[in-house]
Enzyme design. Sequence first.
Site, PDB file in Angstrom:
ATOM      1  N   PRO A 247      61.140  43.986  26.590  1.00  0.00           N
ATOM      2  CA  PRO A 247      62.444  43.725  25.850  1.00  0.00           C
ATOM      3  C   PRO A 247      62.592  45.135  24.915  1.00  0.00           C
ATOM      4  CG  PRO A 247      60.875  42.313  24.738  1.00  0.00           C
ATOM      5  CD  PRO A 247      60.102  42.797  26.075  1.00  0.00           C
ATOM      6  N   CYS A 248      62.790  46.102  25.546  1.00  0.00           N
ATOM      7  CA  CYS A 248      62.973  47.497  24.791  1.00  0.00           C
ATOM      8  C   CYS A 248      64.088  47.560  24.206  1.00  0.00           C
ATOM      9  CB  CYS A 248      62.975  48.727  25.883  1.00  0.00           C
ATOM     10  SG  CYS A 248      63.972  48.593  27.112  1.00  0.00           S
TER      11      CYS A 248
END
Length: 290
Positions: A247-248
Amino acid sequence: MNTQQEIDFNRIASAIDYLKTNFKSQPSLEAAAAHVHLSAFHFQRMFREWAGVTPKQFLQYLSVNYAKDILQETAANLADAAYETGLSGTGRLHDLFIKIEGMTPGEYRQGGESLTINYSFADSPFGMLIVAATAKGICHMAFADEGTDKALEELKTIFPNARYQQVVDKHQQNALFVFSQDWKKLDEIKLHLKATPFQIKVWETLLKIPAGGLTTYASLAAQTGNAQAARAVGSAVGSNPVAFLIPCHRVIKSTGVIGEYHWNSYRKNAIIGWEAARFRATAEHPGSGS
């Protein structure tokens, strides 16, 4: 050809961008609907089906003050030993079911000639995806904004000598399951990634940020054990080869500004707000969600 789900998402994303850009003038529902060429009734219904909240409620999740509050809350939760073991009622950690394995030099030597890669295309709440997997796990997942041919071409530049087949396998099915199903029923998702040990460390640290949570580059660097490595951490975040699963999109500026994203900032706004709407609601009504 764009699917209806992708067309709807593009309208929603355009509306979100319009509302966020013009929030000071408090645009009406009718104005937002007109911006995406829909009636107010149709737009409101479509948006609620997608996000679970009204456009006005959604916009609060993208405010700077809200982001700052969540940054503090996330930092507090990550310091909680109970949270780290997954006992927090609303915060099922990604790392409970996503496991990263780095490719060996032999597996990607000479362009991945030893690899057979299955790939497929699928709709998501945020647009069409290309999803690719080796026998060991997902090796690539990206938004196919420029069409399927371009998405496949970009995948093949990463592993130019691999063998490719358009097949849906269990790794891909598990990866896509996260968008719409109860995570408690989810099998372990395995990622098989070409990366340095430092990149893997950063990505594994990102997996500890819960859905609905946020962090900053500086905080992420500190969590990896090197508070001075914010720039290197930023580079590792930007090189993430697996959209959404790693989940950048949950990394924002310390000021609360959401900032840029590898797959477009409008999509980052949509994902952050969607996660907040979905998982904050679960926190308030524990029996109603995943």
